[in-house]
Design a protein around this motif. Structure first.
Motif, short mmCIF file in Angstrom:
data_model
loop_
_atom_site.label_atom_id
_atom_site.label_comp_id
_atom_site.label_asym_id
_atom_site.label_seq_id
_atom_site.Cartn_x
_atom_site.Cartn_y
_atom_site.Cartn_z
N MET A 92 1.74 2.35 -13.16
CA MET A 92 1.19 2.62 -11.83
C MET A 92 1.82 3.86 -11.21
N GLU A 145 2.71 6.49 -7.12
CA GLU A 145 1.70 7.25 -7.89
C GLU A 145 1.83 8.75 -7.64
N ASN A 183 6.86 -6.36 -2.85
CA ASN A 183 6.68 -5.45 -3.98
C ASN A 183 6.86 -6.15 -5.33
N THR A 236 0.84 -1.20 0.00
CA THR A 236 0.00 0.00 0.00
C THR A 236 0.87 1.26 0.00
N PHE A 286 5.29 -4.60 -9.02
CA PHE A 286 5.90 -3.27 -9.16
C PHE A 286 7.27 -3.31 -9.84
N ARG A 297 2.62 1.72 -3.37
CA ARG A 297 1.70 2.17 -4.43
C ARG A 297 1.43 3.67 -4.31
#
Ligand code: CUV
Ligand code: SF4
Length: 623
Positions: free
Chosen positions: A490, A462, A477, A455, A482, A458
């Motif tokens: 992303m 972003e 990850n 979380t 990712f 991310r």
């Protein structure tokens, strides 16, 4: 047993394997965590002391019961001593790992470590230069011997400061000198920390904590840094390589060997043995299509970094991976190896092998590895794994593996940038990249497995923040996808543009826990290029799911190095208002960085972004 609605993991292999483990009547870390509830409130607050036998003692946090231990220690002293002993234990663990590598380096120079060799002479010479070891007209082996001896001195009391401290920006070194926390010797600081926390020695919570900072620095710029650098000399400087992650890396038709622990000294030899034509031939004869090696935890990260070897999982997956029934052998060295796994394995055909003279476990066969016998031992052990292939029963490999790229050393990051850090600095200056965050550390059954890591990562990418990761985060990850170049989709627009142009993912795998020193080297390079201190940079550290003493030490050396660091779980310090105050704000005046504690990764992302924007403003960016 767990309630069915409590989510234990965000990973599908984790969820499926836990279900399988339950069907097989396997007790896991989550069951044991449940059985421990409620956990001791005094200990959680750092208010219990069992340093001496006039105790054990507890301080009443509500002010009604005792406010001092039998010796007279108050809450501040007890909390400080407990935290400092965690730092000492973590520093001891990493630095002892480093020591084992230095001993291999010495053994190679004496011709007593068959199978090991100097794989990176350039790095050997670079380190020799930093240690003042003569390199001109000398062969690699004699340089290696002198370097090993000089590093051994770093561990002792003959130096005024640990050698690699001089890698830090000069401003940072001055901060340490002014505060009096320049680490003098690696073992010295740990030993002094244990001395000071003995009953009746240092009873000033501030000076205890300052020694805690010095002790942690002796790990970050000492023991761990030596561990990483000597590993690079012996096994090669990592460079980006494609790999695969999650429980799906286990293969139905091959002998599966999982290595677990931290030190590459054993796992590297195992990985070589797995390629031996003679053993491959034997595997074939016994019906296997090959020998498949995979890692869990940090020794896996070491292999992934240098060889692209796949990772089956992180800390909370180490029991579950066994319930696939597909692991023919698990080979462990030390650190983060749950003493439960021998028992888990006894429900399957898996053979469990311990290898270190300092780490034995219930339910494991002990086959001790030393530099002089490791090559031979590795062949014998792998052969045993092959023979065990025939004993398999049913298999459950729950998922397909996920692709990833790993192996970013500072050297290769700079290379990818075209030889200097300038493109990265320009991107930061232009605001395309707002800053960078190192997300590091473990899993902890107190937090939904991998939820914190994924979380936070991310949310940061972003928002155009570059993420580098190590340890168990790196597996989380990678599993979340990712770490493929297409993951730039992303990322925010600026980060997407920069990573897209360089062909790199927005999340870079920097290695194992000792490899957190690569982050120190990277931020030093950035600070030097900008002519500022590390504490001026728009960077942060984070350990969203940490559990171990080593993680405490890493957090403390990051903060002492000027990197503000977020922690998910609260360390056991809330029994002392003074110490909470110091760690979360007072340290700013001392070392220019603090801890921020926030269990919710969504909120942590906001805290970290706010910190990064504040640092950008301080540098006059976006003005
Ligand atoms: Ni050293 S210390 S659980 S294996 S990162 Fe993983 Fe990494 Fe923490 Fe351990
Ligand atoms: Fe109690 Fe002091 Fe002994 Fe700790 S050191 S156990 S507080 S008497």
């Amino acid at each position: 047993m767990l309630t069915p609605d409590k989510q234990i993991s965000i990973t599908s292999d984790g969820i499926k394997l836990l279900k399988k483990a339950k069907e097989d009547n396997i007790e896991t870390v989550w069951d044991r965590h449940d059985a421990q509830q409620p956990q001791c409130g005094f200990c959680e607050m750092g208010l219990s002391c069992r340093i001496c036998i006039m105790g054990p003692c507890r301080i009443d946090p509500f002010g009604e019961g005792p406010q001092t231990g039998v010796c007279g220690a108050d809450a501040d002293i007890i909390v400080a001593r407990n935290l400092c002993r965690m730092i000492a234990a973590g520093a001891a663990a990493h630095s002892d790992h480093g020591r084992d590598l230095v001993e291999v380096l010495e053994a190679i120079s004496e011709g007593k470590a068959p199978g090991y060799k100097i794989r990176d002479e350039a790095k050997l010479k670079l380190l020799a230069g930093e240690y003042g070891v003569e390199t001109k007209d000398r062969d690699a082996l004699s340089i290696a011997g002198d370097l090993a001896h000089s590093m051994m001195e770093d561990y002792g009391m003959r130096r005024k400061k640990v050698n690699l401290v001089s890698r830090a920006p000069i401003q940072r070194q001055k901060v340490w000198e002014k505060v009096g926390i320049t680490p003098r010797g690696i073992d010295r600081e740990t030993s002094e920390m244990m001395h000071r926390t003995h009953m009746g020695v240092d009873n000033n919570w501030q000076s205890l904590l300052l020694q805690g900072l010095r002790n942690a620095l002796s790990d970050g710029w000492g023991g761990s840094m030596i561990a990483t650098e000597v590993s690079d000399i012996l096994f090669g400087v990592p460079s980006p390589k494609p790999t695969m992650v999650n429980a799906g890396v286990l293969k139905e038709d091959q002998v599966n060997i999982v290595v677990h622990g931290h030190n590459p000294v054993v796992s590297e030899m195992i990985s070589l043995a797995c390629q031996s034509p003679e053993l491959l031939e034997k595997a074939k004869k016994l019906g296997a299509n090959g020998i498949n090696i995979a890692g869990v935890c940090c020794t896996g990260n070491e292999l992934l970094m240098r060889r692209g070897i796949q990772m089956a999982g992180n800390h909370l997956m180490t029991e579950l991976i066994l319930s696939t029934g597909a692991v023919d052998m698990m080979i462990v060295d030390y650190q983060c190896i749950m003493p439960s796994i021998g028992k888990v394995a006894s429900s399957y055909h898996t053979r469990m092998i311990s290898t270190s003279d300092k780490a034995k476990f219930p339910g494991m066969e002990h086959h001790e590895f030393h530099p002089d016998n490791a090559q031979k031992k590795a062949m014998t052990i792998v052969e045993m794994a092959i023979e065990n292939f025939a004993n398999r029963k049913e298999l459950f490999i729950p998922v397909k593996p996920q692709e990833a790229v790993g192996g970013f050393s500072v050297e290769t990051i700079i290379n990818a940038l075209g030889g200097t850090a300038d493109p990265l600095i320009d991107a930061i200056k232009q605001g395309k990249i707002r800053g960078a965050v190192g997300i590091v550390g473990c899993n902890n059954p107190k937090i939904t497995h991998d939820y914190g890591h994924v979380t936070l990562t991310r949310r940061l990418i972003e928002n155009d923040i570059l993420v580098v990761d190590t340890g168990c985060v790196s597996v989380a990850n990678a599993k979340a996808g990712f770490k493929v170049p297409s993951a730039i989709e992303m990322a925010g627009p600026g980060l997407k543009e920069i990573c897209g142009a360089l062909g790199i993912p927005p999340v870079l795998h920097l290695g194992s826990c000792v490899d957190n020193v690569r982050i120190l080297v990277l931020v030093s390079a950035l600070a030097n290029a900008l002519g500022v201190d590390i504490s001026d940079l728009p960077v942060a550290g984070s350990a969203p799911e940490w559990y171990s003493e080593k993680a405490v030490t890493i957090g403390v050396y990051c903060v002492a190095s000027g990197i503000t660091t977020h922690l998910g779980p609260m360390p056991p310090v809330t029994g002392s208002k003074n110490i909470v105050e110091l760690l979360t704000s007072g340290l700013d005046d001392v070392v220019g960085a603090t801890f921020k504690v926030e269990p919710d990764p969504e909120k942590a992302a906001l805290l970290i972004r706010h910190h990064i924007e504040k640092k950008r403003a301080g540098l006059g960016l976006d003005a």
